[in-house]
Design a protein around this motif. Structure first.
Motif, PDB file in Angstrom:
ATOM      1  N   THR A 311       2.255   0.696  -7.742  1.00 50.26           N
ATOM      2  CA  THR A 311       1.155   0.824  -7.135  1.00 50.26           C
ATOM      3  C   THR A 311       2.505   1.788  -5.778  1.00 50.26           C
ATOM      4  O   THR A 311       2.372   3.621  -6.045  1.00 50.26           O
ATOM      5  N   HIS A 312       3.578   1.419  -4.944  1.00 48.29           N
ATOM      6  CA  HIS A 312       4.139   2.501  -4.186  1.00 48.29           C
ATOM      7  C   HIS A 312       4.927   2.921  -4.858  1.00 48.29           C
ATOM      8  O   HIS A 312       5.254   4.778  -4.013  1.00 48.29           O
ATOM      9  N   THR A 317       6.170   8.999  -6.372  1.00 48.73           N
ATOM     10  CA  THR A 317       6.634   9.923  -7.356  1.00 48.73           C
ATOM     11  C   THR A 317       5.690  10.993  -7.498  1.00 48.73           C
ATOM     12  O   THR A 317       4.326  10.945  -7.520  1.00 48.73           O
ATOM     13  N   VAL A 318       6.008  11.981  -7.656  1.00 45.74           N
ATOM     14  CA  VAL A 318       4.880  13.517  -7.608  1.00 45.74           C
ATOM     15  C   VAL A 318       4.649  13.260  -8.952  1.00 45.74           C
ATOM     16  O   VAL A 318       5.937  13.655 -10.239  1.00 45.74           O
ATOM     17  N   ASN A 459       9.482   2.244   2.081  1.00 45.39           N
ATOM     18  CA  ASN A 459       9.131   3.136   1.870  1.00 45.39           C
ATOM     19  C   ASN A 459       9.940   4.279   2.057  1.00 45.39           C
ATOM     20  O   ASN A 459      10.161   4.963   3.109  1.00 45.39           O
ATOM     21  N   PRO A 460      10.636   5.697   1.133  1.00 46.47           N
ATOM     22  CA  PRO A 460      11.584   6.361   1.530  1.00 46.47           C
ATOM     23  C   PRO A 460      10.931   7.931   2.433  1.00 46.47           C
ATOM     24  O   PRO A 460      11.937   8.765   2.592  1.00 46.47           O
ATOM     25  N   GLU A 634      -3.757   9.671  -9.963  1.00 44.23           N
ATOM     26  CA  GLU A 634      -4.315   9.243 -11.520  1.00 44.23           C
ATOM     27  C   GLU A 634      -4.877   7.684 -11.405  1.00 44.23           C
ATOM     28  O   GLU A 634      -5.890   7.051 -11.312  1.00 44.23           O
ATOM     29  N   ILE A 635      -4.103   6.803  -9.875  1.00 44.41           N
ATOM     30  CA  ILE A 635      -4.532   6.087  -9.320  1.00 44.41           C
ATOM     31  C   ILE A 635      -5.417   5.639  -7.658  1.00 44.41           C
ATOM     32  O   ILE A 635      -5.853   4.909  -7.883  1.00 44.41           O
TER      33      ILE A 635
END
Length: 662
Positions: A311-312, A317-318, A459-460, A634-635
């Motif tokens: 999920t992360h 992700t783009v 998370n970056p 989408e999530i």
């Protein structure tokens, strides 16, 4: 002559006296024999029935029924069949005794007749028999009283034994009396007294209760999974249940049960014993189930961890369409000349009398929704100015989008963070920390750090200075007095003009508090084991949310909030006071400087909580998709996506070219 006369008298006496006695005696013997066969109890032996009439025995004296006392004591036979036979035997013995008495009376009369010596022979016989009857009556009365006393003593002893057992918890159900207040002696009193020691008290419905208990046990076995897996046992058990139900019927006493009740009871006992053997195997089944449960829980934990990671990863992700959109827009932007790349109404950008919004984002489509939803609900768009700050990669695409889709009469400004020359590592501690080798090592090397088990802290996005620009609002807008900060994952649902007129009462920031749940308090975000934190802040202090906040820049400058922020950032260089992010330093920096807004201004949770109340969403001024489930992914939560999607024009040429659809 005298001899003939004497013989005539004797013959006449025999005919007139003996013949009726013999006739009555034979008739009574037949009646007694038939009564014995019918197992009836003789209450009065001085009368008998002949040809449907009740006739007295003239030879014996008459006794009133009132002279007989009602026997005492309660006697329950252990076996119904045995009770019948004993009663029959007792009646037979009593009849034999009566016949013996009558036979003796006949012998006495015969002997008296043989005397033949003057006087009234009939009166002599009657008087003698009367005396014999009186003696027998007295003897029977004494025997009855004696047996009654024995029965009463035995009954008292039995009652004391029942009370004693009940007090010790060993007794069963209490003795149930019949409808008569006194008991009935079913057998001959003399025989009952001798056999009393061999009899015991039982309940008239004991067998019925036992059969019902068996039905309850059978139903319990049928509900167990271990028995359902044995079809043969289930079939047998159901068959026995049908038999028991049929035997019980409407019976309320054991005497009303059919003869095969005992057989059905024993058959059910045998079947239930098989079920008990199956039940004993449950212990091993329980162990297996526990092992399976432990294995399933471990697998669930692993899958949850993988799901959280994916999920992360998806959130970072783009999507392909959102990656295509800025490239397509940037290409169009660089095809414009310099004059075409400028926005109108630039004179409004520093007017403090207008309503200014600050939006820091690198997502073109998300920023477009924030602006579109805000302008849609404003009464006078010409008084609203949107300041958008983005990074160098998305600067051209962001400008091109709003050049191609102007926000009506509202004013737009797009700035590049790289053009803020004053924002450097010598001025900003967070920039210095984000560029340090330890931070790069933490984010980009595949290494497990136990102290940072929460994956969201790795998370970056925290490397981006875009998240920390909110702490430099006075520097970005030096000529403005108030700014409304908006995140790029929000949707505006009503006019926000009124928020600028709120009196913050000397506070720097207006916030909506989120302490309705325990994990939204200070101890959730800060390390209270550190004395710097524990001495300054309260662990139960109410948290609040970034996303829609009104800032009083005059008070900010007056209280030198930027220096407070820098101080705490320097103290947290090793990340011991809080993990990375913007909310923890925001809670510290604006401690005791927040003004609580009405909750309807800002509703959160649409990016992680599918249970947000529908009414709260509908009446909220701003809804916030905070969390990983963003509406453009989408999530995203499907039922919340439409609130965001209705402000996207999917017919726009750039969206169609990049295949961005609802």
């Amino acid at each position: 002559m005298k001899i003939k006369l004497r013989k005539s008298v004797i013959f006449l006496l025999s005919v007139t006296v003996l013949a009726p006695i013999v006739l009555y005696t034979n008739t009574l013997g037949a009646y007694l024999a038939s009564s014995s066969s019918r197992n009836e109890f003789i209450e009065d032996v001085s009368t008998f029935t002949f040809a449907g009439e009740v006739r007295p025995l003239n030879v014996l004296p008459q006794e009133s029924s009132a002279a007989l006392k009602e026997p005492l004591g309660v006697v329950y036979s252990e076996n119904l069949g045995d009770s019948s036979s004993e009663s029959s035997n007792a009646s037979s013995g009593e009849n034999v005794h009566i016949n013996r008495q009558l036979a003796e009376a006949e012998d006495g009369i015969s002997s008296l007749a043989n005397l033949g010596s003057g006087g009234n022979t009939i009166r002599q016989v009657t008087d003698q028999e009367h005396e014999v009857a009186l003696e027998k009556k007295e003897e029977n009365t004494r025997e009855t009283e004696l047996i009654g006393k024995v029965n009463q003593a035995e009954q008292n002893k039995a009652n004391r034994e029942i009370v004693s057992r009940r007090s010790k918890g060993k007794s069963g159900r209490p003795l149930e009396r019949t409808h008569m207040s006194q008991a009935v002696v079913k057998d001959n009193p003399r025989e009952a007294g001798s056999e009393k020691q061999n009899e015991r008290v039982i309940f008239p419905d004991a067998r019925i209760r036992q059969l019902k208990d068996q039905l309850i046990q059978a139903k319990l076995y049928l509900s167990l999974s271990v028995t359902r897996s044995n079809p043969q046992f289930v079939r047998d058990l159901r068959l026995r249940m049908k038999e028991v139900v049929k035997v019980l019927g409407d019976a309320t006493k054991d005497s009303e049960l059919p003869k095969n009740a005992l057989e059905r009871l024993k058959a059910m006992d045998q079947t239930l014993s098989k079920g008990k053997q199956l039940e004993e195997d449950c212990a091993s089944s329980v162990k297996k189930l526990r092992a399976m449960l432990h294995s399933a829980e471990e697998q669930l934990r692993v899958h949850k961890k993988q799901n959280l990671f994916l999920t992360h990863l998806t959130a970072k992700t783009v999507p392909k369409g959102l990656h295509c959109l800025p490239l397509r827009l940037a290409t169009e932007y660089f095809m414009l000349n310099a004059s075409q790349q400028r926005f109108p109404n630039e004179e409004k950008l520093e007017d403090p009398k207008l309503y200014h919004y600050a939006l820091f984002s690198d997502n073109v489509l998300a920023a477009a929704v924030v602006v579109n939803s805000s302008i849609t609900h404003t009464k006078d768009p010409s008084k609203h100015v949107f300041h958008i700050v983005t990074d160098r990669l998305n600067f051209a695409a962001m400008k091109m989008w709003f050049l191609a889709n102007p926000p009506g009469r509202a004013t737009i400004q797009v700035q590049n963070i790289e053009e803020f020359t004053w924002l450097n590592s010598s001025y900003s501690p967070v920039l210095r920390q984000l560029g340090s080798p330890t931070m790069i090592d933490y984010y980009f090397k595949n290494r497990h750090v136990e102290s940072d088990s929460n994956i969201k802290f790795r998370n970056p996005k925290y490397l981006s200075m875009m998240n920390h620009l909110r702490f430099y609002l006075p520097e970005i807008f030096p000529k403005l007095d108030k700014v409304l900060f908006l995140d790029d994952d929000i949707v505006v649902q009503r006019d926000l003009t009124g928020i600028w007129s709120l009196n913050l009462r000397g506070k720097v920031i207006g916030v909506v508090e989120t302490c309705g749940q325990s994990f939204h308090r200070f101890d959730r975000y800060l390390n209270f084991s550190n004395p710097l934190i524990s001495k300054t802040f309260s662990p139960r202090a109410c948290g609040w949310a970034f996303g829609m906040n009104i800032f009083d820049l005059k008070e900010w400058r007056k209280q030198n909030i930027t220096e407070v922020y820098h101080k705490w950032q320097n103290l947290n260089h090793d990340r011991l006071l809080w993990k990375l992010g913007t909310l923890p330093p925001g809670l510290i920096t604006f401690w005791n400087r927040t003004f609580a807004l009405e909750k309807s201004w800002h509703v959160l949770g649409l990016g992680y909580n599918p249970n947000v109340v529908q009414k709260d969403i509908e009446r909220a001024a701003v809804i916030h998709y905070n969390g990983n489930l963003k509406p453009w992914l989408e999530i995203g939560i499907p039922k919340f996506r439409n609130y965001w999607a209705k402000y996207v024009d999917y017919d726009q040429v750039y969206l169609r070219e990049c295949n961005i659809t609802p």
